[in-house]
Scaffold this active site. Sequence first.
Site: not given
Length: 478
Positions: A47, A166
Amino acid sequence: MFPRETKWNISFAGCGFLGVYHIGVASCLREHAPFLVANATHIYGASAGALTATALVTGACLGEAGANIIEVSKEARKRFLGPLHPSFNLVKTIRGCLLKTLPADCHTRASGRLGISLTRVSDGENVIISHFSSKDELIQANVCSTFIPVYCGLIPPTLQGVRYVDGGISDNLPLYELKNTITVSPFSGESDICPQDSSTNIHELRITNTSIQFNLRNLYRLSKALFPPEPMVLREMCKQGYRDGLRFLRRNGLLNQPNPLLALPPVVPQEEDAEEAAVTEERTGGEDRILEHLPARLNEALLEACVEPKDLMTTLSNMLPVRLATAMMVPYTLPLESAVSFTIRLLEWLPDVPEDIRWMKEQTGSICQYLVMRAKRKLGDHLPSRLSEQVELRRAQSLPSVPLSCATYSEALPNWVRNNLSLGDALAKWEECQRQLLLGLFCTNVAFPPDALRMRAPASPTATDPATPQDPSGLPPC
Protein backbone atom coordinates in the site's frame (compact mmCIF):
# COMPACT_ATOMS: atom_id res chain seq x y z
CA MET A 1 25.76 -4.85 13.15
CA PHE A 2 25.86 -6.99 10.04
CA PRO A 3 28.65 -9.53 9.36
CA ARG A 4 29.92 -10.15 5.89
CA GLU A 5 27.78 -13.21 5.27
CA THR A 6 24.57 -11.63 6.54
CA LYS A 7 21.81 -10.54 4.16
CA TRP A 8 18.95 -8.31 5.17
CA ASN A 9 15.68 -6.94 3.83
CA ILE A 10 13.65 -3.81 4.55
CA SER A 11 9.86 -3.93 4.74
CA PHE A 12 7.49 -0.93 4.92
CA ALA A 13 3.97 -1.43 6.28
CA GLY A 14 0.86 -0.04 4.66
CA CYS A 15 -0.57 2.96 6.49
CA GLY A 16 -2.51 5.23 4.12
CA PHE A 17 -1.79 8.92 4.54
CA LEU A 18 0.60 8.12 7.39
CA GLY A 19 3.12 7.12 4.72
CA VAL A 20 4.86 10.42 5.39
CA TYR A 21 6.32 8.60 8.43
CA HIS A 22 8.06 6.23 6.00
CA ILE A 23 9.49 9.23 4.16
CA GLY A 24 11.18 10.37 7.38
CA VAL A 25 12.60 6.89 8.03
CA ALA A 26 13.81 6.50 4.43
CA SER A 27 15.45 9.94 4.54
CA CYS A 28 17.30 8.97 7.72
CA LEU A 29 18.48 5.65 6.26
CA ARG A 30 19.61 7.23 3.00
CA GLU A 31 21.50 9.99 4.78
CA HIS A 32 23.04 8.24 7.81
CA ALA A 33 23.24 4.62 6.59
CA PRO A 34 23.26 4.54 2.79
CA PHE A 35 24.90 1.10 2.85
CA LEU A 36 21.79 -0.26 4.56
CA VAL A 37 19.73 0.65 1.52
CA ALA A 38 22.32 -0.11 -1.15
CA ASN A 39 23.22 -3.58 0.17
CA ALA A 40 19.71 -4.71 1.10
CA THR A 41 18.70 -7.85 -0.78
CA HIS A 42 15.05 -6.81 -1.14
CA ILE A 43 13.00 -3.81 -0.12
CA TYR A 44 9.32 -4.65 0.31
CA GLY A 45 6.25 -2.52 0.73
CA ALA A 46 2.47 -2.75 0.86
CA SER A 47 0.00 0.00 0.00
CA ALA A 48 1.54 3.34 1.05
CA GLY A 49 4.70 1.48 2.08
CA ALA A 50 5.08 0.32 -1.53
CA LEU A 51 5.28 3.96 -2.65
CA THR A 52 8.13 4.70 -0.23
CA ALA A 53 9.90 1.44 -1.12
CA THR A 54 9.66 2.32 -4.82
CA ALA A 55 11.09 5.79 -4.24
CA LEU A 56 13.91 4.37 -2.10
CA VAL A 57 14.92 1.65 -4.59
CA THR A 58 14.68 3.77 -7.74
CA GLY A 59 16.58 6.72 -6.25
CA ALA A 60 13.68 9.16 -6.55
CA CYS A 61 13.62 12.39 -4.59
CA LEU A 62 12.18 11.61 -1.16
CA GLY A 63 11.54 15.28 -0.54
CA GLU A 64 9.30 15.48 -3.58
CA ALA A 65 7.57 12.25 -2.54
CA GLY A 66 6.86 13.65 0.93
CA ALA A 67 5.64 16.91 -0.58
CA ASN A 68 3.26 14.95 -2.81
CA ILE A 69 1.76 13.18 0.21
CA ILE A 70 1.17 16.48 1.97
CA GLU A 71 -0.32 18.09 -1.15
CA VAL A 72 -2.67 15.15 -1.71
CA SER A 73 -3.82 15.30 1.91
CA LYS A 74 -4.45 19.03 1.61
CA GLU A 75 -6.51 18.50 -1.54
CA ALA A 76 -8.56 15.84 0.22
CA ARG A 77 -9.18 18.06 3.25
CA LYS A 78 -10.54 20.86 1.07
CA ARG A 79 -13.64 18.84 0.22
CA PHE A 80 -16.73 18.34 2.33
CA LEU A 81 -16.48 14.53 2.42
CA GLY A 82 -12.70 14.41 2.29
CA PRO A 83 -11.30 11.53 0.21
CA LEU A 84 -14.84 10.17 -0.27
CA HIS A 85 -15.94 13.20 -2.26
CA PRO A 86 -16.89 12.22 -5.83
CA SER A 87 -14.55 14.81 -7.32
CA PHE A 88 -11.50 13.40 -5.50
CA ASN A 89 -9.85 10.67 -7.58
CA LEU A 90 -7.10 9.14 -5.45
CA VAL A 91 -6.01 6.59 -8.07
CA LYS A 92 -5.55 9.26 -10.72
CA THR A 93 -3.65 11.46 -8.26
CA ILE A 94 -1.26 8.65 -7.26
CA ARG A 95 -0.62 7.78 -10.90
CA GLY A 96 0.18 11.40 -11.75
CA CYS A 97 2.55 11.79 -8.79
CA LEU A 98 4.44 8.61 -9.70
CA LEU A 99 4.76 9.66 -13.34
CA LYS A 100 6.26 12.95 -12.23
CA THR A 101 8.54 11.61 -9.48
CA LEU A 102 10.00 8.32 -10.76
CA PRO A 103 12.94 8.36 -13.20
CA ALA A 104 12.68 6.92 -16.69
CA ASP A 105 14.70 3.78 -15.88
CA CYS A 106 12.91 3.08 -12.61
CA HIS A 107 11.73 -0.36 -13.74
CA THR A 108 15.32 -1.44 -14.43
CA ARG A 109 16.46 -0.39 -10.97
CA ALA A 110 13.46 -1.93 -9.26
CA SER A 111 13.45 -5.34 -10.97
CA GLY A 112 14.78 -8.02 -8.65
CA ARG A 113 15.10 -5.75 -5.58
CA LEU A 114 11.71 -4.15 -5.08
CA GLY A 115 8.85 -6.31 -3.82
CA ILE A 116 5.29 -4.94 -3.96
CA SER A 117 2.61 -6.74 -1.98
CA LEU A 118 -0.68 -7.30 -3.85
CA THR A 119 -3.92 -9.13 -3.10
CA ARG A 120 -5.33 -11.22 -5.95
CA VAL A 121 -9.06 -10.69 -6.37
CA SER A 122 -9.89 -14.17 -7.67
CA ASP A 123 -8.81 -16.08 -4.54
CA GLY A 124 -7.69 -13.43 -2.04
CA GLU A 125 -4.11 -14.75 -1.94
CA ASN A 126 -1.09 -12.51 -1.45
CA VAL A 127 1.25 -11.97 -4.40
CA ILE A 128 4.61 -10.18 -4.36
CA ILE A 129 5.63 -8.65 -7.69
CA SER A 130 9.39 -8.17 -8.14
CA HIS A 131 9.93 -7.89 -11.90
CA PHE A 132 8.73 -5.04 -14.09
CA SER A 133 9.07 -4.63 -17.83
CA SER A 134 8.38 -0.88 -18.08
CA LYS A 135 7.80 2.23 -16.04
CA ASP A 136 4.07 2.04 -16.67
CA GLU A 137 3.98 -1.50 -15.30
CA LEU A 138 5.81 -0.40 -12.13
CA ILE A 139 3.35 2.46 -11.68
CA GLN A 140 0.42 0.12 -12.28
CA ALA A 141 1.76 -2.26 -9.62
CA ASN A 142 1.84 0.61 -7.12
CA VAL A 143 -1.68 1.62 -8.11
CA CYS A 144 -2.91 -1.94 -7.54
CA SER A 145 -1.17 -2.12 -4.17
CA THR A 146 -2.84 1.11 -2.99
CA PHE A 147 -6.32 0.36 -4.37
CA ILE A 148 -8.70 -0.04 -1.42
CA PRO A 149 -12.04 -1.52 -2.55
CA VAL A 150 -15.01 0.89 -2.32
CA TYR A 151 -12.71 3.59 -0.91
CA CYS A 152 -10.91 4.02 -4.25
CA GLY A 153 -13.54 2.51 -6.54
CA LEU A 154 -15.60 -0.56 -7.34
CA ILE A 155 -13.66 -2.08 -10.27
CA PRO A 156 -10.14 -3.19 -9.27
CA PRO A 157 -7.24 -2.37 -11.59
CA THR A 158 -5.47 -4.92 -13.77
CA LEU A 159 -1.80 -5.90 -13.82
CA GLN A 160 -0.60 -8.39 -16.45
CA GLY A 161 -4.20 -9.46 -17.07
CA VAL A 162 -4.98 -10.18 -13.41
CA ARG A 163 -7.12 -8.11 -11.05
CA TYR A 164 -5.43 -6.97 -7.82
CA VAL A 165 -6.36 -4.80 -4.84
CA ASP A 166 -4.58 -3.37 -1.79
CA GLY A 167 -1.72 -5.60 -0.66
CA GLY A 168 -2.35 -4.67 2.96
CA ILE A 169 -5.53 -6.77 2.93
CA SER A 170 -3.57 -10.04 2.71
CA ASP A 171 -0.06 -9.08 3.92
CA ASN A 172 0.52 -5.58 5.23
CA LEU A 173 4.15 -6.20 6.26
CA PRO A 174 5.87 -8.62 3.83
CA LEU A 175 8.45 -11.04 5.23
CA TYR A 176 8.01 -9.74 8.77
CA GLU A 177 8.65 -13.22 10.19
CA LEU A 178 12.28 -13.32 9.00
CA LYS A 179 14.86 -12.23 11.55
CA ASN A 180 16.95 -10.44 8.93
CA THR A 181 14.05 -8.18 7.84
CA ILE A 182 14.04 -4.60 9.13
CA THR A 183 10.35 -3.78 9.60
CA VAL A 184 9.07 -0.20 9.53
CA SER A 185 5.62 0.80 10.76
CA PRO A 186 4.06 4.10 11.90
CA PHE A 187 2.13 2.22 14.61
CA SER A 188 3.84 1.49 17.90
CA GLY A 189 4.31 -2.22 18.43
CA GLU A 190 6.94 -4.87 17.79
CA SER A 191 8.34 -3.48 14.53
CA ASP A 192 12.04 -2.64 14.38
CA ILE A 193 11.43 1.01 13.50
CA CYS A 194 8.22 2.37 15.00
CA PRO A 195 7.10 5.04 17.48
CA GLN A 196 7.90 4.30 21.12
CA ASP A 197 4.74 5.18 23.01
CA SER A 198 4.82 5.42 26.79
CA SER A 199 1.73 3.28 27.26
CA THR A 200 1.92 0.40 29.76
CA ASN A 201 -0.73 -1.65 27.97
CA ILE A 202 0.71 -5.04 27.02
CA HIS A 203 -2.13 -5.97 24.65
CA GLU A 204 -1.48 -5.81 20.94
CA LEU A 205 -3.61 -5.97 17.83
CA ARG A 206 -2.14 -7.85 14.86
CA ILE A 207 -3.71 -6.90 11.53
CA THR A 208 -2.38 -8.87 8.54
CA ASN A 209 1.07 -9.33 10.09
CA THR A 210 1.29 -5.77 11.46
CA SER A 211 1.82 -5.43 15.21
CA ILE A 212 -0.21 -2.57 16.71
CA GLN A 213 -0.07 -1.89 20.42
CA PHE A 214 -3.49 -1.27 21.89
CA ASN A 215 -3.36 2.34 23.11
CA LEU A 216 -5.04 5.65 22.40
CA ARG A 217 -2.27 7.02 20.20
CA ASN A 218 -2.47 4.05 17.86
CA LEU A 219 -6.25 4.38 17.73
CA TYR A 220 -5.78 7.99 16.67
CA ARG A 221 -3.25 6.95 14.03
CA LEU A 222 -5.63 4.32 12.68
CA SER A 223 -8.40 6.90 12.39
CA LYS A 224 -6.12 9.19 10.36
CA ALA A 225 -4.81 6.54 7.99
CA LEU A 226 -7.64 6.96 5.46
CA PHE A 227 -8.79 10.46 6.45
CA PRO A 228 -5.72 12.72 6.46
CA PRO A 229 -4.96 14.88 9.49
CA GLU A 230 -3.82 18.48 9.43
CA PRO A 231 -0.50 19.35 7.77
CA MET A 232 1.04 20.08 11.17
CA VAL A 233 0.32 16.51 12.28
CA LEU A 234 1.88 15.11 9.10
CA ARG A 235 4.94 17.27 9.71
CA GLU A 236 5.32 15.86 13.20
CA MET A 237 4.93 12.31 11.88
CA CYS A 238 7.71 12.84 9.36
CA LYS A 239 9.99 14.13 12.11
CA GLN A 240 8.98 11.18 14.28
CA GLY A 241 10.01 8.78 11.53
CA TYR A 242 13.37 10.49 11.20
CA ARG A 243 13.96 10.25 14.98
CA ASP A 244 12.92 6.60 15.13
CA GLY A 245 15.30 5.80 12.27
CA LEU A 246 18.16 7.48 14.14
CA ARG A 247 17.31 5.52 17.27
CA PHE A 248 17.40 2.23 15.37
CA LEU A 249 20.75 3.02 13.77
CA ARG A 250 22.29 4.11 17.05
CA ARG A 251 20.95 1.10 18.95
CA ASN A 252 22.42 -1.32 16.39
CA GLY A 253 25.71 0.49 15.97
CA LEU A 254 25.06 1.48 12.36
CA LEU A 255 25.26 5.25 12.64
CA ASN A 256 27.93 6.79 10.41
CA GLN A 257 29.97 3.58 10.01
CA PRO A 258 32.37 3.56 7.06
CA ASN A 259 32.33 -0.25 6.65
CA PRO A 260 29.16 -1.73 8.15
CA LEU A 261 29.89 -5.24 6.87
CA LEU A 262 32.56 -5.61 9.52
CA ALA A 263 31.58 -6.45 13.07
CA LEU A 264 31.81 -3.49 15.41
CA PRO A 265 34.00 -3.64 18.53
CA PRO A 266 32.27 -3.83 21.88
CA VAL A 267 31.17 -0.51 23.31
CA VAL A 268 32.40 0.55 26.76
CA PRO A 269 29.88 1.78 29.36
CA GLN A 270 31.10 5.39 29.16
CA GLU A 271 30.30 5.48 25.48
CA GLU A 272 26.85 4.00 26.19
CA ASP A 273 26.16 6.84 28.61
CA ALA A 274 27.30 9.33 26.01
CA GLU A 275 24.98 7.78 23.43
CA GLU A 276 22.04 7.92 25.85
CA ALA A 277 22.80 11.57 26.51
CA ALA A 278 22.91 12.19 22.77
CA VAL A 279 19.52 10.52 22.37
CA THR A 280 18.08 12.68 25.14
CA GLU A 281 19.50 15.80 23.56
CA GLU A 282 18.09 14.72 20.22
CA ARG A 283 14.63 14.30 21.73
CA THR A 284 14.53 17.53 23.72
CA GLY A 285 16.17 20.28 21.74
CA GLY A 286 17.08 18.79 18.38
CA GLU A 287 13.90 19.32 16.38
CA ASP A 288 15.34 22.25 14.48
CA ARG A 289 18.47 20.27 13.68
CA ILE A 290 16.31 17.38 12.49
CA LEU A 291 14.57 19.69 10.06
CA GLU A 292 17.95 20.77 8.75
CA HIS A 293 18.90 17.16 8.02
CA LEU A 294 15.68 16.48 6.13
CA PRO A 295 15.75 16.76 2.33
CA ALA A 296 15.42 20.33 1.15
CA ARG A 297 12.24 19.69 -0.83
CA LEU A 298 10.62 17.90 2.08
CA ASN A 299 11.74 20.57 4.52
CA GLU A 300 10.27 23.24 2.28
CA ALA A 301 7.01 21.32 1.92
CA LEU A 302 6.73 20.85 5.68
CA LEU A 303 7.30 24.53 6.32
CA GLU A 304 4.82 25.56 3.64
CA ALA A 305 2.21 23.20 5.05
CA CYS A 306 2.31 25.01 8.38
CA VAL A 307 1.85 28.46 6.87
CA GLU A 308 -1.55 29.50 5.57
CA PRO A 309 -1.53 31.63 2.42
CA LYS A 310 -2.44 35.27 2.95
CA ASP A 311 -4.25 35.99 -0.31
CA LEU A 312 -7.69 37.58 -0.45
CA MET A 313 -9.61 34.46 -1.52
CA THR A 314 -8.21 32.38 1.32
CA THR A 315 -9.03 35.07 3.83
CA LEU A 316 -12.61 35.34 2.57
CA SER A 317 -13.14 31.58 2.49
CA ASN A 318 -11.99 31.26 6.11
CA MET A 319 -14.49 33.82 7.37
CA LEU A 320 -17.31 32.36 9.47
CA PRO A 321 -20.25 33.67 7.35
CA VAL A 322 -18.68 32.30 4.17
CA ARG A 323 -18.06 28.93 5.79
CA LEU A 324 -21.65 28.77 7.06
CA ALA A 325 -23.01 29.67 3.64
CA THR A 326 -20.82 27.02 2.02
CA ALA A 327 -22.06 24.38 4.46
CA MET A 328 -25.69 25.34 3.83
CA MET A 329 -25.22 25.11 0.06
CA VAL A 330 -23.79 21.59 0.20
CA PRO A 331 -27.17 19.86 -0.53
CA TYR A 332 -27.33 21.85 -3.79
CA THR A 333 -23.67 21.89 -4.83
CA LEU A 334 -22.88 18.25 -3.99
CA PRO A 335 -25.25 16.71 -6.62
CA LEU A 336 -23.90 19.08 -9.27
CA GLU A 337 -20.28 18.26 -8.44
CA SER A 338 -21.14 14.56 -8.35
CA ALA A 339 -22.73 14.71 -11.80
CA VAL A 340 -19.73 16.54 -13.27
CA SER A 341 -17.19 14.17 -11.71
CA PHE A 342 -19.25 11.14 -12.75
CA THR A 343 -19.31 12.35 -16.35
CA ILE A 344 -15.55 12.90 -16.35
CA ARG A 345 -14.88 9.45 -14.89
CA LEU A 346 -17.23 7.86 -17.39
CA LEU A 347 -15.36 9.45 -20.29
CA GLU A 348 -12.05 8.29 -18.83
CA TRP A 349 -13.48 4.79 -18.36
CA LEU A 350 -14.64 4.35 -21.96
CA PRO A 351 -11.42 2.65 -23.23
CA ASP A 352 -11.68 -0.01 -20.50
CA VAL A 353 -15.44 -0.56 -20.70
CA PRO A 354 -15.43 -3.85 -22.71
CA GLU A 355 -12.85 -5.53 -20.49
CA ASP A 356 -14.47 -4.34 -17.26
CA ILE A 357 -17.96 -5.36 -18.41
CA ARG A 358 -16.66 -8.82 -19.31
CA TRP A 359 -15.04 -9.13 -15.89
CA MET A 360 -18.21 -8.02 -14.10
CA LYS A 361 -20.26 -10.60 -16.02
CA GLU A 362 -17.81 -13.33 -15.07
CA GLN A 363 -17.87 -12.31 -11.42
CA THR A 364 -21.66 -12.14 -11.38
CA GLY A 365 -21.89 -15.59 -12.95
CA SER A 366 -19.39 -17.00 -10.45
CA ILE A 367 -21.30 -15.54 -7.52
CA CYS A 368 -24.64 -16.87 -8.80
CA GLN A 369 -23.13 -20.31 -9.44
CA TYR A 370 -21.67 -20.37 -5.95
CA LEU A 371 -25.01 -19.41 -4.39
CA VAL A 372 -26.89 -22.03 -6.43
CA MET A 373 -24.42 -24.77 -5.54
CA ARG A 374 -24.61 -23.85 -1.88
CA ALA A 375 -28.42 -23.86 -1.95
CA LYS A 376 -28.43 -27.25 -3.69
CA ARG A 377 -26.04 -28.64 -1.12
CA LYS A 378 -28.20 -27.48 1.75
CA LEU A 379 -31.39 -28.78 0.14
CA GLY A 380 -29.69 -32.07 -0.63
CA ASP A 381 -28.75 -32.46 3.02
CA HIS A 382 -32.23 -31.71 4.42
CA LEU A 383 -34.80 -32.93 1.88
CA PRO A 384 -33.93 -36.68 1.73
CA SER A 385 -34.05 -37.04 5.50
CA ARG A 386 -37.34 -35.13 5.74
CA LEU A 387 -38.94 -37.14 2.93
CA SER A 388 -37.79 -40.48 4.34
CA GLU A 389 -39.19 -39.55 7.74
CA GLN A 390 -42.56 -38.65 6.22
CA VAL A 391 -42.71 -41.87 4.14
CA GLU A 392 -41.83 -44.04 7.11
CA LEU A 393 -44.41 -42.26 9.27
CA ARG A 394 -47.11 -42.69 6.60
CA ARG A 395 -46.37 -46.38 6.18
CA ALA A 396 -46.22 -46.93 9.91
CA GLN A 397 -49.68 -45.40 10.31
CA SER A 398 -51.10 -47.79 7.65
CA LEU A 399 -49.96 -50.94 9.48
CA PRO A 400 -52.66 -52.97 11.30
CA SER A 401 -52.57 -52.74 15.04
CA VAL A 402 -51.44 -55.93 16.75
CA PRO A 403 -51.86 -56.07 20.52
CA LEU A 404 -48.59 -56.56 22.29
CA SER A 405 -50.26 -58.72 24.89
CA CYS A 406 -51.09 -61.42 22.33
CA ALA A 407 -49.41 -64.67 23.30
CA THR A 408 -49.11 -65.74 19.71
CA TYR A 409 -47.49 -62.51 18.50
CA SER A 410 -44.89 -64.39 16.48
CA GLU A 411 -47.67 -66.34 14.76
CA ALA A 412 -49.63 -63.18 13.89
CA LEU A 413 -47.09 -62.21 11.24
CA PRO A 414 -46.03 -64.42 8.36
CA ASN A 415 -42.52 -65.80 8.14
CA TRP A 416 -41.56 -63.43 5.29
CA VAL A 417 -42.30 -60.47 7.62
CA ARG A 418 -40.20 -61.85 10.44
CA ASN A 419 -37.29 -62.85 8.22
CA ASN A 420 -37.20 -59.87 5.84
CA LEU A 421 -34.46 -57.29 6.47
CA SER A 422 -36.05 -54.49 4.41
CA LEU A 423 -38.85 -52.52 6.01
CA GLY A 424 -40.13 -51.30 2.66
CA ASP A 425 -40.40 -54.83 1.23
CA ALA A 426 -42.10 -56.06 4.38
CA LEU A 427 -44.68 -53.28 4.19
CA ALA A 428 -45.38 -53.98 0.52
CA LYS A 429 -45.89 -57.71 1.13
CA TRP A 430 -48.05 -57.02 4.16
CA GLU A 431 -50.35 -54.81 2.07
CA GLU A 432 -50.58 -57.53 -0.60
CA CYS A 433 -51.50 -60.14 2.02
CA GLN A 434 -54.10 -57.77 3.46
CA ARG A 435 -55.75 -57.36 0.05
CA GLN A 436 -55.89 -61.13 -0.38
CA LEU A 437 -57.55 -61.50 3.02
CA LEU A 438 -60.19 -58.91 2.14
CA LEU A 439 -60.98 -60.67 -1.14
CA GLY A 440 -61.39 -63.95 0.74
CA LEU A 441 -63.93 -62.41 3.09
CA PHE A 442 -66.28 -61.16 0.37
CA CYS A 443 -66.07 -64.15 -2.03
CA THR A 444 -68.15 -67.38 -1.30
CA ASN A 445 -67.45 -70.62 -3.13
CA VAL A 446 -70.76 -72.51 -3.80
CA ALA A 447 -70.34 -76.21 -4.81
CA PHE A 448 -73.23 -78.11 -6.53
CA PRO A 449 -73.29 -81.88 -6.92
CA PRO A 450 -73.21 -83.16 -10.53
CA ASP A 451 -76.90 -84.19 -10.59
CA ALA A 452 -78.21 -81.17 -8.71
CA LEU A 453 -79.61 -79.49 -11.83
CA ARG A 454 -80.82 -82.64 -13.67
CA MET A 455 -84.59 -82.92 -14.41
CA ARG A 456 -86.35 -85.98 -12.85
CA ALA A 457 -89.46 -87.80 -14.18
CA PRO A 458 -92.54 -87.98 -11.89
CA ALA A 459 -93.24 -91.30 -10.06
CA SER A 460 -96.12 -93.69 -11.34
CA PRO A 461 -99.20 -94.28 -9.15
CA THR A 462 -98.91 -98.09 -9.19
CA ALA A 463 -95.48 -97.97 -7.80
CA THR A 464 -96.47 -96.17 -4.69
CA ASP A 465 -95.05 -97.12 -1.48
CA PRO A 466 -97.54 -98.83 0.84
CA ALA A 467 -96.20 -96.82 3.68
CA THR A 468 -97.10 -93.62 1.94
CA PRO A 469 -100.46 -92.33 3.00
CA GLN A 470 -103.14 -92.07 0.30
CA ASP A 471 -105.31 -89.12 -0.32
CA PRO A 472 -108.81 -89.90 0.82
CA SER A 473 -110.29 -88.30 -2.23
CA GLY A 474 -108.65 -90.89 -4.41
CA LEU A 475 -107.18 -88.24 -6.69
CA PRO A 476 -103.67 -88.73 -7.96
CA PRO A 477 -101.02 -86.38 -6.60
CA CYS A 478 -100.06 -83.47 -8.68
